[in-house]
Design a protein around this motif. Structure first.
Motif, short mmCIF file in Angstrom:
data_model
loop_
_atom_site.label_atom_id
_atom_site.label_comp_id
_atom_site.label_asym_id
_atom_site.label_seq_id
_atom_site.Cartn_x
_atom_site.Cartn_y
_atom_site.Cartn_z
N SER A 59 0.88 -1.13 0.09
CA SER A 59 -0.10 -0.19 0.04
C SER A 59 0.88 1.31 -0.13
O SER A 59 1.87 1.36 0.97
N PHE A 60 0.81 2.14 -0.98
CA PHE A 60 1.60 3.28 -1.07
C PHE A 60 0.65 4.58 -0.21
O PHE A 60 -0.59 4.56 -0.54
N ILE A 61 1.63 5.43 0.18
CA ILE A 61 1.05 6.56 0.65
C ILE A 61 1.58 7.76 0.32
O ILE A 61 2.63 7.69 -0.45
N SER A 62 1.20 9.00 0.47
CA SER A 62 1.69 10.17 0.44
C SER A 62 2.17 10.68 1.77
O SER A 62 1.44 10.68 2.82
N VAL A 63 3.42 11.00 1.78
CA VAL A 63 3.86 11.72 3.33
C VAL A 63 3.43 13.03 3.31
O VAL A 63 4.01 13.94 2.58
N PRO A 64 2.78 13.38 4.41
CA PRO A 64 2.46 14.90 4.49
C PRO A 64 3.50 15.78 4.80
O PRO A 64 4.62 15.24 5.49
N ASP A 65 3.56 16.74 4.46
CA ASP A 65 4.70 17.87 4.74
C ASP A 65 5.04 18.06 6.17
O ASP A 65 6.00 18.40 6.61
N THR A 66 3.89 17.63 6.94
CA THR A 66 4.04 17.85 8.57
C THR A 66 4.83 16.62 9.09
O THR A 66 4.95 16.55 10.42
N ALA A 67 5.02 15.60 8.43
CA ALA A 67 5.51 14.35 8.90
C ALA A 67 7.07 14.62 9.33
O ALA A 67 7.75 15.25 8.78
N MET A 68 7.54 13.62 10.31
CA MET A 68 8.89 13.48 10.53
C MET A 68 9.39 12.05 9.93
O MET A 68 8.74 11.08 10.13
N LEU A 69 10.49 12.06 9.54
CA LEU A 69 11.18 10.87 9.28
C LEU A 69 12.13 10.53 10.26
O LEU A 69 12.88 11.31 11.25
N SER A 70 12.42 9.18 10.60
CA SER A 70 13.44 8.90 11.96
C SER A 70 14.95 9.41 11.29
O SER A 70 15.43 9.67 12.38
N GLU A 71 15.15 9.47 10.27
CA GLU A 71 16.34 9.84 10.00
C GLU A 71 16.49 11.35 10.58
O GLU A 71 17.56 11.82 10.87
N ASN A 72 15.61 12.19 10.45
CA ASN A 72 15.61 13.30 10.97
C ASN A 72 15.38 13.65 12.39
O ASN A 72 16.28 14.52 13.06
N VAL A 73 15.17 12.49 13.11
CA VAL A 73 14.91 12.55 14.50
C VAL A 73 16.12 12.05 15.33
O VAL A 73 16.60 12.50 16.23
N VAL A 74 16.72 10.64 14.63
CA VAL A 74 17.74 9.78 15.52
C VAL A 74 18.98 10.76 15.28
O VAL A 74 19.36 11.36 14.19
#
Length: 164
Positions: A59-74
């Motif tokens: 299932s493919f999704i659209s990533v919203p502009d407000t989302a965080m990626l783990s790469e940005n957090v870790v």
């Protein structure tokens, strides 16, 4: 660093492609197949069972502009209201439904020695993105001493598996 690792991994493959052009028999021909006793293949290869594979297709999704990626957090340093660096987000805790249940913070230590890991509720850490500076920032209402005295999270058992 990733480019260096990619380049190091690509050199043997390119060298193998150059050697393959010398007219030798194909790699899967009987002439190039080593006897079972000389094979470099692992004898205990892990296979995925049908029970482990989801029955639903991708299932493919659209990533919203407000989302965080783990790469940005870790790897984010965590600051308190006095702008003191009190730790670093070392890992993200996911539950069986893949929702974020916490962050593992590393506190103290030097060059990996004496580092204390603590698991904190994700609601205790405020992570924001500054679009003007194009930077992520993490803040928490705590002191380094409070984090150092918190119960330690240890990477062992199931949490040490598959770590490289």
């Amino acid at each position: 660093m990733r480019k260096v690792l990619f380049a190091a991994a690509a050199i043997p493959m390119l060298a193998g492609a150059a050697v393959a052009q010398n007219g030798s028999p194909p790699a899967n021909s009987p002439a190039n197949t080593p006897p079972a006793s000389m094979s470099n293949e692992p004898t205990t290869a892990r296979t995925t069972t049908a029970a482990e594979t989801p029955s639903k297709g991708p299932s493919f999704i659209s990533v919203p502009d407000t989302a965080m990626l783990s790469e940005n957090v870790v790897g984010l340093d965590v600051y308190n209201s006095q702008n003191n660096d009190i730790g670093k987000i070392h890992d993200v805790v996911l539950d069986k439904d893949n929702s974020v249940k916490g962050y593992i913070l590393s506190v103290g230590g030097f060059l990996g020695m004496g580092t204390h890991y603590v698991a904190v509720d994700p609601g205790a850490v405020n992570i924001t993105y500054d679009a003007n500076q194009k930077t992520w920032r993490a803040a928490m209402n705590a002191t380094k001493d409070e984090l150092k005295s918190a119960p330690e999270f240890k990477y062992d058992g199931r949490w040490s598996a598959s770590r490289s």
